[in-house]
Design an enzyme around this catalytic site. Structure first.
Site: not given
Ligand code: VGL
Ligand code: ZN
Length: 211
Positions: A10, A111, A156
């Site tokens: 991310d 995701k 994450c």
């Protein structure tokens, strides 16, 4: 032979300076990521990246529930931190950071697309009901070991690392390539402790290059 891949978590505009869910000092993860991309490419190793990829009105957004961002609630039976609207599919905020050396990335995995559940890990949603393609993609390429860095340490990165260990990967985390949200001040520290206790090897970039 056991192969290794670099997994970048991310590294998106919304988690960096000026972004909707800016992680303190998030941008400094980009330099570390680029150093690792150079290293992995030079060795012919695979590089993959995840992207948080929410529909508008995702269930994790405080705005959807009329709650305050960074407070806690429950989403469809799961504890949920409410977030500012972030990483909306195809928006500038969801794009990878412009200074990230994206040419090196072999595959991208999205995701957080299901509005009914959040998805911190790059492998599973938070209810572990649905799996992304990441695990099967890595297995098809005989990858047994992962080097992980990215944003955010306490969400994450943590859940991606814990799932990777659970799925049987050997995991090395480049700690200075990670930055945390720290809703509570020690969250990133505890996240690193959890990853380590679960079996991840934690190293700094300079430790990594010295071994
Ligand atoms: C993340 C909060 C909400 C992350 C994603 O990438 O760590 N954190 N969505
Ligand atoms: Zn998100």
């Amino acid at each position: 032979m056991k192969k290794r891949a670099l997994l970048l978590v991310d590294l998106q505009n919304d988690f960096c300076a000026g972004g909707a869910l800016a992680v303190p000092d998030g941008d400094s993860a980009i330099d570390v990521a680029n150093a690792m991309i150079g290293y992995s490419k030079a060795r012919g190793e695979i590089i993959v990246a995840s992207q948080d990829w929410h529909p508008e009105k995702h269930g994790s957004f405080a705005s959807v529930h009329g709650t305050e961002p960074y407070t806690q609630g429950e989403l469809n039976g799961y504890p949920q931190t409410w977030w500012p609207d972030h990483c909306i599919q195809n928006s500038e905020g969801a794009a990878l950071h412009p200074l990230l050396n994206q040419d090196g990335i072999d595959a991208l995995f999205h995701k957080g697309e299901n509005p009914l559940i959040d998805s911190y890990s790059a492998f599973f949603d938070n209810g572990r009901r649905q799996k992304t393609d990441l695990d099967s993609w890595l297995r098809e390429r005989d990858i047994a070991s992962l080097i992980v860095l990215g944003l955010a340490t306490d969400y994450c990165v943590k859940f991606t690392v814990l799932d990777a260990l659970d799925l049987g990967y050997e995991v090395t985390v480049i700690t200075d390539g990670c930055r945390g949200v720290n809703v509570s001040p020690q969250d990133s520290l505890y996240a690193f402790q959890e990853m380590s206790a679960a079996g991840a090897t934690l190293v700094t970039l300079s430790d990594f290059f010295c071994h």
